[in-house]
Enzyme design. Structure first.
Site, short mmCIF file in Angstrom:
data_model
loop_
_atom_site.label_atom_id
_atom_site.label_comp_id
_atom_site.label_asym_id
_atom_site.label_seq_id
_atom_site.Cartn_x
_atom_site.Cartn_y
_atom_site.Cartn_z
N GLY A 88 26.33 66.54 37.32
CA GLY A 88 25.53 65.44 37.85
C GLY A 88 26.23 64.09 37.72
O GLY A 88 26.19 63.27 38.64
N SER A 89 26.88 63.87 36.58
CA SER A 89 27.52 62.56 36.37
C SER A 89 28.60 62.31 37.41
O SER A 89 28.68 61.23 38.00
CB SER A 89 28.14 62.49 34.97
OG SER A 89 27.15 62.67 33.99
N ASN B 36 14.51 61.39 34.06
CA ASN B 36 14.82 62.37 33.04
C ASN B 36 14.13 62.13 31.71
O ASN B 36 13.98 63.04 30.92
CB ASN B 36 16.34 62.45 32.82
CG ASN B 36 16.98 61.10 32.65
OD1 ASN B 36 16.91 60.25 33.55
ND2 ASN B 36 17.59 60.86 31.51
N CYS C 77 21.71 61.08 25.84
CA CYS C 77 22.76 60.07 25.74
C CYS C 77 22.35 58.94 24.82
O CYS C 77 23.19 58.34 24.17
CB CYS C 77 23.08 59.51 27.11
SG CYS C 77 23.01 60.74 28.39
C1 LIG Z 1 21.54 65.39 33.08
C2 LIG Z 1 21.46 64.32 34.10
C3 LIG Z 1 22.62 63.80 34.70
C4 LIG Z 1 24.00 64.21 34.26
O1 LIG Z 1 24.33 65.51 34.68
P1 LIG Z 1 25.57 66.24 33.96
O2 LIG Z 1 25.73 67.50 34.75
O3 LIG Z 1 25.16 66.49 32.55
O4 LIG Z 1 26.74 65.34 34.09
C5 LIG Z 1 22.48 62.84 35.67
N1 LIG Z 1 21.27 62.42 36.05
C6 LIG Z 1 20.12 62.90 35.52
C7 LIG Z 1 18.82 62.40 36.01
C8 LIG Z 1 20.19 63.86 34.52
O5 LIG Z 1 19.06 64.32 33.97
#
Ligand SMILES: *Cc1c(COP(=O)(O)O)cnc(C)c1O
Length: 393
Positions: A70-71, A151, A324
């Site tokens: 996601g990042s 989140n 985080c």
């Molecule tokens: C977990 C999360 C991310 C990051 O995703 P990763 O795969 O851990 O890098 C980004 N945005 C939201 C809303 C998340 O919950």
């Protein structure tokens, strides 16, 4: 006994995802860029996964770019749209105050490069208002980026309305749908987004893999220099087994979405009701417009960190906010953005459930929260002051 109630941080790998990964690890271990048969077999797998992931969110296979999660997807989406906008003289970006740090920190970087960032209010409900987005759009707006679901508190954002506004105004729209995909129906054409981020480990897939949806015609910039993988948009040998695991987990989640969502939301509501008798406690954010599994509560007069550690002693894994920020003692930027006072925001607890949780576990969670809150308040000088009616800063 362990009760895992931190599914917004990460989830347990599903059996189906695990099984889907094995053949690519042991048998079809080729590099999809190799021309020999074992490489081509791996390539076939990856392209099959691309089609299936595309179908799961209503996209075309050519619009799917596999990433490390996601990042990375957030970074690539935002930087691509920002630099493309800048090349047309547009250096204004609209987002919200309570996005994930993968979004907010990318925006900080752009700000230091001369972009102007408007961060919209999320109000007490933890919901961005589509009207505010419309009002904030200017001639030089390069991008609107608003998450599909938050989140930390689990609230759902009006992404379909925002997408419609952006489309009408011709402004690119990105949504971080990491918490939403696999949990609520997500369709890129209903949302009318140009860019959308997904991460596998939030729906029982493996860690370190995700995807970026990029609508046909939207410019994507490559962030990693190297080979020509992902049509020149993401260098690096494909994480073949991660991609296979993500695809299996995504299909499993989507095939069971109604069943899981009613089960999980019933457990969530059971917990909300079960602790509602605790005085000076409340749920953060809108009660209805939220993810099935996530609830965030504040208990006045105690520290979220102590709450977490004691719950852990009862075997319960929860969180005080996002993974985080929970390493630091600063209160959550999400709760502060929602107007929760600093002293109260310190006493936050996020419970995030999945379909793997049970009724019995919900009962134990309710009982343990009662015990732990009562104990912590009995030794809290702050709680004593609150009871005397003194103002606590
Ligand atoms: C977990 C999360 C991310 C990051 O995703 P990763 O795969 O851990 O890098 C980004 N945005 C939201 C809303 C998340 O919950």
């Amino acid at each position: 006994m362990t009760i895992y109630a931190d599914n917004a941080a990460t989830t347990q790998l599903s059996d189906k995802a695990f099984s889907a990964m094995l053949p690519l690890m042991k048998e079809h271990y080729g590099n999809p860029s190799s021309l020999h048969h074992i490489g081509q077999k791996a390539k076939e797998y990856v392209e099959d996964c691309r089609e299936r992931c595309a179908r799961a969110i209503g996209a075309q296979p050519s619009e799917i770019f596999f990433t490390s999660g996601g990042s990375e997807a957030d970074n690539q989406a935002i930087l691509s749209a920002a630099y493309f906008g800048a090349s047309k003289g547009k250096k204004h970006i609209i987002s919200s105050k309570f996005e994930h740090h993968a979004v907010l920190h990318t925006l900080d970087k752009l700000k230091s490069e001369g972009f102007e960032i408007t961060l919209l209010d999320v109000y007490k409900e933890g919901i961005v208002r589509a009207d505010d987005v419309e009002k904030a759009i200017r001639d030089d707006t390069a991008l609107v980026t608003i998450m599909t679901a938050n989140n930390e508190v689990g609230t759902l954002q009006p992404v379909e309305e925002i997408g419609k506004i952006c489309k009408e105004k011709g402004v690119p729209f990105h949504t971080d749908a990491v918490q939403a995909v696999g949990h609520i129906p997500v369709d890129v054409n209903k949302i009318n987004c140009d860019l959308l981020s997904v991460s596998a480990h939030k729906f029982h897939g493996p860690k370190g893999v995700g995807l970026l949806y990029c609508r046909k015609g939207t410019v994507l910039k490559s962030l990693i220099n190297g080979g020509a993988q992902e049509r020149n948009k993401r260098a690096g040998t494909e994480y073949t087994y991660g991609i296979a695991g993500m695809t299996a987990a995504l299909e499993e989640a989507i095939n069971n979405i109604d069943k899981n969502s009613s089960k999980v939301s019933a457990l969530r509501d059971k917990i909300i009701n079960g602790v509602s008798d605790i005085e000076k406690s409340f749920v953060n954010g809108d009660l209805k417009r939220r993810l099935p599994g996530t609830v965030n509560m504040c208990f006045e007069g105690i520290e979220g960190e102590s709450l977490l550690l004691l719950l852990d002693q009862y075997g319960i894994c929860a969180s005080s906010g996002s993974a985080c920020t929970s390493g630091s003692l600063d209160p959550s930027h999400v709760l502060l953005a929602m107007g929760v006072p600093v002293a109260v925001a310190h006493g936050s607890l996020r419970i995030s459930l999945s379909e793997y949780n049970t009724e019995e576990e919900a009962d134990i969670i309710i009982e343990s929260i009662h015990k732990v809150v009562t104990y912590l308040r009995s030794i809290s000088p702050v709680w004593e002051k609150i009871q005397k009616g003194e103002v606590v800063e």
